[in-house]
Structures are given as structure tokens and as C-alpha cells.
Design an enzyme around this catalytic site. Structure first.
Site, PDB file in Angstrom:
ATOM      1  N   CYS A 167      41.250  26.386  42.056  1.00  0.00           N
ATOM      2  CA  CYS A 167      40.069  27.207  41.749  1.00  0.00           C
ATOM      3  C   CYS A 167      38.878  26.316  41.417  1.00  0.00           C
ATOM      4  O   CYS A 167      39.025  25.314  40.715  1.00  0.00           O
ATOM      5  CB  CYS A 167      40.390  28.133  40.572  1.00  0.00           C
TER       6      CYS A 167
ATOM      7  N   CYS B  59      36.032  27.581  39.926  1.00  0.00           N
ATOM      8  CA  CYS B  59      35.132  28.315  39.032  1.00  0.00           C
ATOM      9  C   CYS B  59      34.653  27.403  37.893  1.00  0.00           C
ATOM     10  O   CYS B  59      35.205  26.317  37.670  1.00  0.00           O
ATOM     11  CB  CYS B  59      35.820  29.566  38.467  1.00  0.00           C
TER      12      CYS B  59
ATOM     13  N   HIS C  49      37.060  33.176  34.598  1.00  0.00           N
ATOM     14  CA  HIS C  49      38.052  32.777  35.604  1.00  0.00           C
ATOM     15  C   HIS C  49      38.673  33.996  36.294  1.00  0.00           C
ATOM     16  O   HIS C  49      38.787  34.026  37.528  1.00  0.00           O
ATOM     17  CB  HIS C  49      39.155  31.921  34.973  1.00  0.00           C
TER      18      HIS C  49
ATOM     19  N   ASP D 164      31.006  56.013  36.656  1.00  0.00           N
ATOM     20  CA  ASP D 164      31.993  57.079  36.779  1.00  0.00           C
ATOM     21  C   ASP D 164      31.469  58.321  36.062  1.00  0.00           C
ATOM     22  O   ASP D 164      30.443  58.273  35.393  1.00  0.00           O
ATOM     23  CB  ASP D 164      33.354  56.624  36.244  1.00  0.00           C
TER      24      ASP D 164
ATOM     25  N   CYS E 219      37.513  26.335  35.492  1.00  0.00           N
ATOM     26  CA  CYS E 219      38.472  25.357  36.017  1.00  0.00           C
ATOM     27  C   CYS E 219      37.832  23.997  36.284  1.00  0.00           C
ATOM     28  O   CYS E 219      38.503  22.967  36.218  1.00  0.00           O
ATOM     29  CB  CYS E 219      39.126  25.906  37.288  1.00  0.00           C
TER      30      CYS E 219
ATOM     31  N   ASP F 174      37.865  49.114  41.458  1.00  0.00           N
ATOM     32  CA  ASP F 174      37.392  48.677  40.138  1.00  0.00           C
ATOM     33  C   ASP F 174      38.560  48.713  39.169  1.00  0.00           C
ATOM     34  O   ASP F 174      39.515  49.473  39.365  1.00  0.00           O
ATOM     35  CB  ASP F 174      36.296  49.608  39.604  1.00  0.00           C
TER      36      ASP F 174
END
Length: 379
Positions: A306, A308, A337, A94, A311, A268
Site C-alpha cells: 500500500c 497510502c 488506510h 440517506d 503506510c 456505502d
């Protein structure tokens, strides 16, 4: 030659949402996409390898913060931001404008730029369109943002009109000062608050300058969600269909879906990493605050739907213990996560566009997540 190229793959028949691909000097990524925020050349507690593992194709870093620490010269000496932080995929920076307006209580806006104080030590600083380009050219990001004025919400029509006109003049100066157009793409930022006439004026000014991409700024600054959606409905159609469209600072699951439906390609937000640090998690069934006492003996995963790393390997009880004890590993697990959740959500959004059913997907997700309930808890 242009550094950034947008490829439209498909338009959802049900909603008009776009499935696309953005090509950059450091690889391509499919859109709509969520970009994890790595303010100080790091996504808090995550390694670059973990970000690749969870499917991040682009991350965001912050011009203002990197200018102060470690300084643009050190990053440039290291070979640019990609080498400095060992990230070989795309990076967006940015312009620093938002931080100047949000972090500094003492600022003076002039035509030349903005005088303000360093939020770390109080030193006097000055940031202009030319300086913002100089810093970003040193950082070497794939996508740079033009330096704009970030007006407060709410703002009067008169104030906003002057602000839009200044942002347009600054955008021209950014283009003139940009030294590396062949390997860094510069995006313009559409401002105008909630005023349709001013959004049209801003879009007209900036699209005439032919930037390789455009952002919608000045949203997610305190306005209600229905105002943001209404502004997107009349702003997105003003932007070129053959270039990427980026909604700045938005990362709640409902807004990612609603923004995609309204033609946005890139998003974002610090939200997933920020709330992870206090134990708030995004799950397929809604918001979960793992610090709550009811999870002390809950040995199931954060989200049974999930897959991931967090998890698959750790329980709510264990993560609650770590967060309550201020253990860094707990924050790493919750951060992993939440980022994974949003990156996978955007995969599902892209698949729903492919299948021409993003409207149906929205309804199912909102119902499951509880966004349709009268007093639904948001983030």
C-alpha cells in the site's frame, strides 16, 4: 433536466459488471464506487482535503442525524451541506429510515409515517416521506433517498409484502414532495427481503415511477453472504440499465467485488471507519488487528503493498502504541488506510472491468485475502 445522469462506459465480457460514470451537480465519478460515510457531515477524523487526496468522488451523510444535530435550518442557512462541511464533490444523503428502525426501540409505523423516540434524549419524533424530503431538500445533497420501511431480517412473506406495498406508496409521496428535482436526484429503494416475487413487485412499482436511480435495500442486515448474492442476482436485472444502481450498507472487500459482478454501481458502509477505531485494518493479505502483541516491535508498514500516507510514513509498532493509548492520531492513521484501501480496491475493480478480467481478479483477490479458506475471518 435531470440532476443525475448515468453513462455506461463498458461491460465486462467475463462477468457482465458495468464500468460507468455518474454525473451530478457537484462533479462526476466513475463506478463501481465506494462512498465513505460522513454521518454527521464529517467522515470521522478525516478532513475533506484528505478524502480528495485519496480519491473519493462522493461521500454519504445522514438525514436523521443531521436533522437532530445541528438541524436542517442551520445547514440551509450555511448554504447547504456542501458549504457547511467544505466539500465540493458529490454528496448522497440517506432518508433517515434505517436509523428510525435501527436506533429507536419505541416506534409505531402508520400509513402517514413513523412515530419514534429521539435516541439522544427520548423526545417524541415523527418522520414521514414528506418530512424526509423536506430535510434533504434543505441539506442540498446531490442524491437523495426515498423514505422507505426497513423491515427486520428475517421477516415473514406476509409482513414483507405489506412492507413492500407501503414503501411503494411512500415512494410516490416522496416524488410529489420533492421540491428540487432539477438540482437534486431522488433514488427509489427496492425492498422485498429474500423473496424474489416481492423484489419483482417492488421493482415493478418503483421503476414505473421513473426515478433517476435505484437502490437495493434490505440487504447486509444479518443475512448470509450467499443469500445477499442470490438476491442481487435476481434483483439487479429488474433495474433500468441506463440508471445507477446502489447497494446500501455494504463495504466488506468481498461483497464490493461480488456486488460489482452482479451489476451494482454504488456502495456505502461505515465498516472501514468503524473497525479502524479499534485497530482493525484491511490489507492486501487480509485482516490485520494492529493491537495484537506480535506487532509491538514490528517496524514495517501496515501493508507493504500500500502506498497510502499511513503506510508510507508509520510503522505497525507506532500505530499499535497510539491505538492502545487511545490517541486520536492513531485512529486517523488507521481510518485513512482503510478508506484508501477500499477506494483503491474499487479502482482495481474498474480497471479489471476495462480489461475484461473481473472474474480472474476476484479469484486472485479472494485467494490472497483468504476468503476461499473454510474458516476465513471476515469483518
Amino acid at each position: 433536466m435531470t440532476a443525475i445522469r448515468y453513462e455506461l462506459i463498458k461491460t465486462c465480457k467475463q462477468t457482465g459488471a458495468r464500468l460507468g460514470r455518474v454525473h451530478t451537480p457537484h462533479g462526476s465519478f466513475e463506478t463501481p464506487v465506494f462512498m465513505p460515510v460522513g454521518t454527521l457531515a464529517t467522515v470521522k477524523t478525516m478532513s475533506p482535503e484528505e478524502l480528495v487526496e485519496m480519491g473519493a468522488g462522493i461521500i454519504l451523510s445522514n438525514t436523521y442525524h443531521l436533522w437532530l444535530r445541528p438541524g436542517q435550518e442551520i445547514v440551509e442557512e450555511a448554504g447547504g451541506l456542501h458549504k457547511f462541511m467544505n466539500w465540493d464533490r458529490a454528496i448522497l444523503t440517506d432518508s433517515g429510515g434505517f436509523q428510525v428502525f435501527s436506533l429507536s426501540e419505541f416506534r409505531k409505523i402508520e400509513e402517514e409515517g413513523v412515530h419514534f423516540r429521539n435516541h439522544l434524549n427520548g423526545d417524541k419524533l415523527f418522520l414521514s416521506p414528506e418530512k424526509a424530503m423536506d430535510i434533504q431538500n434543505s441539506l442540498g445533497s446531490d442524491i437523495m433517498m426515498a423514505f422507505d420501511e426497513c423491515p427486520p431480517y428475517p421477516a415473514s412473506f406476509e409482513y414483507m409484502k405489506k412492507s413492500v406495498e407501503r414503501t411503494s406508496r411512500w415512494a410516490e409521496r416522496c416524488l410529489q414532495a420533492h421540491k428540487r428535482p432539477n438540482d437534486q436526484g431522488l433514488f427509489g429503494i427496492i425492498q422485498g427481503g429474500e423473496y424474489e416475487e416481492l423484489r419483482k413487485q417492488s421493482a415493478r412499482d418503483l421503476t414505473s415511477l421513473d426515478f433517476p436511480g435505484y437502490a437495493v435495500g434490505g440487504l447486509s442486515v444479518g443475512e448470509p453472504k450467499d443469500v445477499m448474492n442470490r438476491v442481487l442476482e435476481f434483483t439487479t436485472p429488474l433495474l433500468p440499465s441506463d440508471k445507477p444502481r446502489y447497494l446500501m450498507g455494504v463495504g466488506s472487500p468481498d461483497s464490493l467485488i461480488d456486488g460489482s459482478i452482479r451489476g451494482i454501481d454504488m456502495f456505502d458502509c461505515v465498516l472501514p471507519t468503524r473497525i479502524a477505531r479499534n485497530g482493525t485494518l484491511m490489507t492486501s493479505n487480509g485482516r490485520l488487528v494492529v493491537k495484537n502483541a506480535k506487532f509491538a516491535r514490528d517496524f514495517g508498514p501496515i501493508d507493504e503493498n500500500c502506498d497510502c500516507y499511513t503506510c508510507r510514513n508509520y510503522s505497525r509498532a507506532y500505530i499499535r502504541h497510539l491505538i492502545r493509548c487511545d490517541e486520536t492520531f492513531g485512529i486517523r492513521l488507521t481510518t485513512y488506510h482503510n478508506l484508501y484501501f477500499l477506494l483503491k480496491l474499487m479502482e482495481q475493480v474498474r480497471q479489471a472491468i476495462r480489461d475484461d478480467r473481473l472474474g480472474d481478479f476476484r479469484e486472485e483477490f479472494f485467494e490472497r485475502y483468504g476468503f476461499n479458506k473454510p474458516n476465513a475471518k471476515n469483518f
